[in-house]
Every structure is written in C-alpha cells, then in structure tokens.
Design a protein around this motif. Structure first.
Motif, short mmCIF file in Angstrom:
data_model
loop_
_atom_site.label_atom_id
_atom_site.label_comp_id
_atom_site.label_asym_id
_atom_site.label_seq_id
_atom_site.Cartn_x
_atom_site.Cartn_y
_atom_site.Cartn_z
N GLN A 63 -4.92 10.79 -4.10
CA GLN A 63 -4.09 10.00 -5.02
C GLN A 63 -3.27 10.91 -5.93
OE1 GLN A 63 -7.19 7.63 -6.85
NE2 GLN A 63 -6.75 5.85 -5.57
N SER A 64 -3.90 11.97 -6.40
CA SER A 64 -3.20 12.92 -7.27
C SER A 64 -2.05 13.60 -6.53
CB SER A 64 -4.19 13.96 -7.79
OG SER A 64 -3.54 14.94 -8.56
N LEU A 65 -2.29 13.98 -5.27
CA LEU A 65 -1.25 14.63 -4.48
C LEU A 65 -0.10 13.68 -4.17
CD1 LEU A 65 -3.49 16.68 -2.02
CD2 LEU A 65 -1.95 17.61 -3.75
N LEU A 115 -4.44 4.12 -1.06
CA LEU A 115 -3.70 5.31 -0.65
C LEU A 115 -2.54 4.93 0.26
CD1 LEU A 115 -6.72 7.67 0.14
CD2 LEU A 115 -5.18 7.84 -1.81
N GLY A 116 -1.54 5.79 0.30
CA GLY A 116 -0.37 5.50 1.12
C GLY A 116 -0.58 5.76 2.60
N HIS A 117 -1.57 6.57 2.94
CA HIS A 117 -1.78 6.95 4.34
C HIS A 117 -2.34 5.77 5.13
CE1 HIS A 117 -3.13 9.26 7.84
NE2 HIS A 117 -2.29 10.19 7.43
N ARG A 118 -1.60 5.33 6.13
CA ARG A 118 -1.99 4.12 6.87
C ARG A 118 -3.29 4.30 7.63
NH1 ARG A 118 3.39 5.18 7.40
NH2 ARG A 118 4.88 3.61 6.68
N SER A 148 2.66 2.51 13.54
CA SER A 148 2.06 3.82 13.77
C SER A 148 0.54 3.76 13.88
CB SER A 148 2.48 4.80 12.67
OG SER A 148 2.05 4.33 11.41
N VAL A 149 -0.10 2.73 13.33
CA VAL A 149 -1.56 2.61 13.42
C VAL A 149 -1.98 1.41 14.27
CG1 VAL A 149 -2.04 3.79 11.25
CG2 VAL A 149 -1.62 1.32 11.23
N ARG A 150 -1.01 0.74 14.88
CA ARG A 150 -1.33 -0.46 15.67
C ARG A 150 -2.33 -0.18 16.79
NH1 ARG A 150 3.84 -2.75 17.21
NH2 ARG A 150 3.87 -3.46 15.04
#
Length: 227
Positions: A63-65, A115-118, A148-150
């Motif tokens: 989250q910080s990154l 988080l943004g990472h799917r 991308s994660v489907r």
C-alpha cells in the motif's frame, strides 16, 4: 520425487520465515505438500498467526509503495523488485491461510482487496471464500470482468464450484481467449502489465502449429496508451 515426507522439512524449515528472501518458497512448499495430500494438515498450522501478521505487513508495504511518489530512475529497479517480492509472498500467504482454515485470518485478508494488484485481489477473494465467508465468491465472480486475471478467476471458480456466479459473457470462448492474451502480456517476462484496450479482429477454425486437428483461432488487436 513422487512424494516427499513433510516431516523431513517441517517444522524446522519454518524458522526461515524470519528471512523475507526465502519466506515465499518455504510457504509455497508447505502449500504444495498440502494440496497434494502429502501432509495431513498444513505444515505451518502452528505458525498461522505469524503468517497472518506477515501478510498484514506485506500488505502495508505494498500500500505504501502504491501511494509513494514517482521514484528516481536509479531507484526504479530496486522498487520494482520490492513490489514483485511482496506480491509473490502475499500470494503464497493467502493460499496458506486458506488451507490452514482459521477464520481469524479474514481480518488480514480483507485489506488485500484494497490493493491495486488484480492477482492479489483474486487470491484474497478465493481465500476468503475458502474460509467460509460467502462474500468471497461474489468478489471473485466480479473480478472475472478483469481480462488479465480472468483465466485465474475461472480456474478458481470451477475448483470452488461457483462457476454459476460468473457472468456468461466472461465465460465465453472469446472472453477466455482474450483473458489468456491479457495474462500473457501482463507477465513480467513480457510487457509486465495488461494492454489499455483490446479488439477482436477475426475468428476462424483452422489448422495451427502444434495441433493435429483444426482449432478455433482468435486475432486480437491490442493497444498500449501512455501519457
């Protein structure tokens, strides 16, 4: 080896969790042994609180990154490695906590969804459902909209018997093919992130190298748009 005895490695190997550079492989090995049925219970079940706290720490770091300002060029490689290492460890920890089965870990899994990472959101949603929270299945089904994660979502949905909750348009052969393309392009060994847009140009059944019979082939035009 066809079969490994977990007692040859655990619990001694768990002392390595104190070293982040080897924590992910250790947890991956424990997960693998559990999934294969070589261990009657997850080898790290006695460290479930440590794993949960470790996931919370990794989540805070990611989250910080995500919120940090753009890095100088000479720091980009170091930052990128920190992110990739954090993602690998978080994926392993989500899987481990799901196998251990302690619902107390839900409090550490829900922040991962922010988080943004799917891929991390997919892993957290699957783990949440495995721990008995039905909201996890809804979250997982919604993530099928992310190309991308489907493939990962559909694989989990089938494994967890919740494929019926995924919208039909996200399960079509075209949607699956598009998902495979997005996932391929998003790999660190390729472009590293999914394209901005994608359009189906053509589809036809034809011979293709590596296959003895004609198969359905899709031709996509994808675009990367930068500022």
């Amino acid at each position: 080896h066809e079969r490994l005895d977990p007692n040859r490695f655990f619990p001694a190997l768990l002392d390595g969790l104190a070293h982040l550079q080897v924590a992910a492989p250790i947890v991956d090995l424990a997960n693998y042994m559990t999934r294969r049925g070589w261990a009657t219970q997850h080898p790290a079940v006695s460290r479930n609180h440590q794993l949960a706290d470790l996931l919370a720490g990794v989540t805070r770091n990611l989250q910080s990154l995500e919120k940090s300002s753009p890095q100088p060029e000479n720091q980009l490689e170091k930052t990128h490695k920190m992110i990739q290492d954090g993602i690998a460890l978080a994926v392993s920890l989500c899987d481990a906590l799901a196998w251990i089965g302690d619902s107390a870990a839900l409090a550490k899994l829900y922040p991962v969804l922010q988080l943004g990472h799917r891929r991390l959101r997919v892993e957290a949603a699957a783990a949440i459902f495995r721990l008995g929270d039905q909201q996890g299945s809804e979250l997982l089904a919604d993530l099928a909209a992310e190309s991308s994660v489907r493939p990962r979502v559909l694989a989990y949905a089938q494994e967890l018997d919740i494929l019926g909750q995924v919208k039909p348009e996200h399960q079509s052969p075209q949607a699956r093919a598009e998902g495979e393309l997005f996932a391929y392009l998003a790999q660190p060994t390729h472009l590293g992130f999914p394209p901005t847009s994608c359009e189906l140009i053509d589809t036809r059944t034809q011979f293709w190298p590596g296959f003895e019979e004609p198969i359905t082939c899709y031709l996509f035009q994808f675009t990367y748009q930068f500022q």
